[in-house]
Motif scaffolding. Structure first.
Motif, PDB file in Angstrom:
ATOM      1  N   LEU A 110       0.755  -1.093   0.058  1.00 23.40           N
ATOM      2  CA  LEU A 110      -0.095   0.096   0.079  1.00 23.40           C
ATOM      3  C   LEU A 110       0.854   1.123  -0.086  1.00 23.40           C
ATOM      4  N   VAL A 111       1.817   1.225   0.736  1.00 27.20           N
ATOM      5  CA  VAL A 111       2.891   2.632   0.995  1.00 27.20           C
ATOM      6  C   VAL A 111       4.192   2.029   0.595  1.00 27.20           C
ATOM      7  N   PRO A 112       4.589   1.503  -0.520  1.00 29.68           N
ATOM      8  CA  PRO A 112       5.973   1.217  -0.740  1.00 29.68           C
ATOM      9  C   PRO A 112       7.119   2.476  -0.174  1.00 29.68           C
ATOM     10  N   PRO A 113       8.234   2.087  -0.008  1.00 29.01           N
ATOM     11  CA  PRO A 113       9.292   3.033   0.380  1.00 29.01           C
ATOM     12  C   PRO A 113       9.419   4.156  -0.581  1.00 29.01           C
ATOM     13  N   TYR A 114       9.234   4.124  -1.673  1.00 32.24           N
ATOM     14  CA  TYR A 114       9.465   5.332  -2.419  1.00 32.24           C
ATOM     15  C   TYR A 114       8.304   6.023  -2.963  1.00 32.24           C
ATOM     16  N   VAL A 115       7.112   5.639  -2.392  1.00 29.79           N
ATOM     17  CA  VAL A 115       5.760   6.470  -2.719  1.00 29.79           C
ATOM     18  C   VAL A 115       5.858   7.783  -1.974  1.00 29.79           C
ATOM     19  N   ARG A 116       5.557   8.655  -2.702  1.00 32.97           N
ATOM     20  CA  ARG A 116       5.218  10.222  -2.102  1.00 32.97           C
ATOM     21  C   ARG A 116       4.009  10.821  -2.354  1.00 32.97           C
ATOM     22  N   LYS A 117       3.310  10.229  -3.537  1.00 30.76           N
ATOM     23  CA  LYS A 117       2.216  10.785  -3.983  1.00 30.76           C
ATOM     24  C   LYS A 117       1.206   9.548  -4.601  1.00 30.76           C
ATOM     25  N   THR A 118       0.003   9.610  -4.122  1.00 31.79           N
ATOM     26  CA  THR A 118      -1.089   8.550  -4.599  1.00 31.79           C
ATOM     27  C   THR A 118      -1.511   8.838  -5.835  1.00 31.79           C
ATOM     28  N   ARG A 119      -2.282   7.579  -6.433  1.00 30.24           N
ATOM     29  CA  ARG A 119      -2.910   7.921  -7.646  1.00 30.24           C
ATOM     30  C   ARG A 119      -4.099   8.671  -7.527  1.00 30.24           C
ATOM     31  N   SER A 120      -4.546   8.673  -6.354  1.00 34.42           N
ATOM     32  CA  SER A 120      -5.923   9.553  -6.187  1.00 34.42           C
ATOM     33  C   SER A 120      -5.382  11.221  -6.460  1.00 34.42           C
ATOM     34  N   LEU A 121      -4.208  11.438  -6.256  1.00 31.30           N
ATOM     35  CA  LEU A 121      -3.951  12.742  -6.354  1.00 31.30           C
ATOM     36  C   LEU A 121      -4.419  13.291  -7.850  1.00 31.30           C
ATOM     37  N   SER A 122      -4.543  12.622  -8.650  1.00 27.68           N
ATOM     38  CA  SER A 122      -5.092  12.947  -9.978  1.00 27.68           C
ATOM     39  C   SER A 122      -6.585  13.224 -10.035  1.00 27.68           C
ATOM     40  N   ALA A 123      -7.114  12.536  -9.002  1.00 24.72           N
ATOM     41  CA  ALA A 123      -8.739  12.965  -8.779  1.00 24.72           C
ATOM     42  C   ALA A 123      -9.009  14.551  -8.599  1.00 24.72           C
ATOM     43  N   ALA A 124      -8.109  15.190  -7.964  1.00 19.74           N
ATOM     44  CA  ALA A 124      -8.056  16.408  -7.744  1.00 19.74           C
ATOM     45  C   ALA A 124      -8.193  17.546  -8.848  1.00 19.74           C
ATOM     46  N   LEU A 125      -7.589  16.964  -9.727  1.00 21.68           N
ATOM     47  CA  LEU A 125      -7.240  17.731 -11.180  1.00 21.68           C
ATOM     48  C   LEU A 125      -8.664  18.020 -11.942  1.00 21.68           C
ATOM     49  N   PRO A 126      -9.711  17.018 -11.724  1.00 25.80           N
ATOM     50  CA  PRO A 126     -11.056  17.356 -12.489  1.00 25.80           C
ATOM     51  C   PRO A 126     -11.649  18.463 -11.865  1.00 25.80           C
ATOM     52  N   TRP A 127     -11.734  18.477 -10.568  1.00 19.85           N
ATOM     53  CA  TRP A 127     -12.077  19.463  -9.668  1.00 19.85           C
ATOM     54  C   TRP A 127     -11.537  20.721  -9.891  1.00 19.85           C
ATOM     55  N   LEU A 128     -10.289  20.863  -9.897  1.00 21.72           N
ATOM     56  CA  LEU A 128      -9.513  22.017 -10.251  1.00 21.72           C
ATOM     57  C   LEU A 128      -9.920  22.782 -11.759  1.00 21.72           C
ATOM     58  N   TYR A 129     -10.127  21.734 -12.624  1.00 28.04           N
ATOM     59  CA  TYR A 129     -10.531  22.001 -13.915  1.00 28.04           C
ATOM     60  C   TYR A 129     -12.067  22.492 -14.161  1.00 28.04           C
ATOM     61  N   LEU A 130     -12.709  21.948 -13.397  1.00 32.64           N
ATOM     62  CA  LEU A 130     -13.994  22.294 -13.748  1.00 32.64           C
ATOM     63  C   LEU A 130     -14.188  23.660 -12.649  1.00 32.64           C
ATOM     64  N   LYS A 131     -13.292  23.864 -11.904  1.00 33.79           N
ATOM     65  CA  LYS A 131     -13.425  25.152 -11.275  1.00 33.79           C
ATOM     66  C   LYS A 131     -13.054  26.432 -12.041  1.00 33.79           C
ATOM     67  N   GLY A 132     -12.585  26.266 -13.283  1.00 34.05           N
ATOM     68  CA  GLY A 132     -11.902  27.224 -14.126  1.00 34.05           C
ATOM     69  C   GLY A 132     -10.432  27.280 -14.134  1.00 34.05           C
ATOM     70  N   ILE A 133      -9.806  26.665 -13.310  1.00 35.26           N
ATOM     71  CA  ILE A 133      -8.383  26.445 -13.678  1.00 35.26           C
ATOM     72  C   ILE A 133      -7.818  26.216 -14.707  1.00 35.26           C
ATOM     73  N   SER A 134      -7.018  27.069 -15.495  1.00 34.13           N
ATOM     74  CA  SER A 134      -6.511  26.895 -16.689  1.00 34.13           C
ATOM     75  C   SER A 134      -5.201  25.779 -16.611  1.00 34.13           C
ATOM     76  N   SER A 135      -5.058  25.194 -17.721  1.00 39.05           N
ATOM     77  CA  SER A 135      -4.205  24.243 -17.851  1.00 39.05           C
ATOM     78  C   SER A 135      -2.551  24.571 -17.219  1.00 39.05           C
ATOM     79  N   GLY A 136      -2.449  25.885 -17.438  1.00 39.91           N
ATOM     80  CA  GLY A 136      -0.901  26.387 -17.389  1.00 39.91           C
ATOM     81  C   GLY A 136      -0.772  26.861 -15.719  1.00 39.91           C
ATOM     82  N   GLU A 137      -2.025  27.053 -15.220  1.00 41.25           N
ATOM     83  CA  GLU A 137      -2.202  27.393 -13.535  1.00 41.25           C
ATOM     84  C   GLU A 137      -2.386  26.011 -12.871  1.00 41.25           C
TER      85      GLU A 137
END
Length: 323
Positions: A110-137
């Protein structure tokens, strides 16, 4: 006008909508996030502990000369943070020790020694996109949410993710619905704040319950909430995917849904959503009356029989007719 003056004016200065807002979303946002993060930390700890138990069971036959276990728990590795979609979550991975000198090392899947970021981090991206945050920001915005480890989110990366989301959405909205019998559907329109020319757009949502009592999203389409044509397109899409005529449709009264439903699923019975109906009623009375009135409204629609519902209705009318 000061708060004291507002109180002195009584109900003469009531706002157009005076329904009590119990959510306090803005004030409770950080508290809620902290609570979710605490829960995530506990669940991760439980999952890692289950992993460790399974790992130790594999060495159950390995014993010392006096019969004690040769491989045992031995504290924890230093605590570290994993970047997740709800922000950083602290985790502690346990260690083991082999008393017989043969060696044993526990590695959490579940938490290998090298992991610092979970796959679920990408789940925050659609929320930011829908909030109007541009790709560059996007990278800068995500860094505010989850810390400085939010790297690698270039505009091209976000563009690729958007293409993946679009493909997943298109696959989902084409799935067949004739494998189930859909008994109830709920419909609502949720405004996004976006505009098309002079019209506010919203997401037209249909949620269904099948004969096994399973609740599913059936449709999420952009459109105009009050437009019969928008809802007609949604319902025709569901029909083309094989959805049967539901027994009952529930929704707010101020939608174009009902005319479209008469055309596409004429056998489906229609019912006003009680949540919307209660808000409409409570919006007509002073705040001091609302809590008790809300409970009386609950008594009507949550009654176990029609007779008890009618009795609760008569009681409500006698209590609040003057209001």
């Amino acid at each position: 006008m000061t708060k004291q003056n507002d109180q002195n004016q009584g109900y003469a200065t009531m706002k157009k909508s005076n329904v009590i807002d119990l959510s306090s979303r803005e004030e409770n946002a950080d508290l809620l996030t902290d609570l979710i993060r605490q829960g995530a930390r506990k669940l991760i700890a439980q999952a890692i502990d289950a992993e460790l138990t399974t790992y130790l069971e594999a060495f159950s036959e390995r014993k010392l000369g006096d019969g004690r276990a040769a491989v045992v728990r031995n504290g924890f590795q230093p605590e570290r943070e994993i970047q997740t979609g709800i922000g950083p979550v602290a985790v502690k991975v346990p260690k083991v020790r082999a008393k017989d000198g043969q060696g044993a090392t526990f590695r959490s899947a579940l938490v290998p020694p090298y992991v610092r970021k979970t796959r679920s981090l990408s789940a925050a991206l659609p929320w930011l996109y829908l909030k109007g945050i541009s790709s560059g920001e996007m990278e800068a915005a995500l860094e505010v949410l989850v810390g400085p480890d939010a790297t690698g989110l270039s505009a091209s990366t976000v563009a690729r993710l958007k293409r993946e989301w679009a493909a997943e959405y298109n696959d989902w909205r084409a799935r067949r619905l004739d494998r189930d019998q859909w008994v109830y559907i709920w419909a609502d329109g949720i405004y996004s704040g976006l505009r098309a020319e002079d019209v506010k757009l919203c997401a037209l949502i249909i949620i269904g319950v099948n004969e096994r009592g399973e609740k599913r999203f059936l449709a999420i389409e952009d459109g105009v909430r009050e437009s019969t044509q928008s809802w007609r397109e949604v319902l025709l899409g569901l029909k083309a995917r094989g959805m049967n005529s539901p027994k009952l449709a529930i929704g707010d009264g101020a939608m174009g849904l009902w005319a479209a439903l008469d055309e596409v699923y004429s056998d489906t019975r229609q019912q006003r959503c009680w949540v919307h109906k209660m808000n409409n009623v409570l919006n007509r009375v002073p705040k001091a009356v609302q809590p008790k009135m809300k409970q009386s409204l609950y008594d009507i629609w949550q009654a176990d029989t029609q007779k008890n519902s009618e009795r609760a209705f008569d009681q409500f009318a006698s209590l609040y007719d003057a209001k």
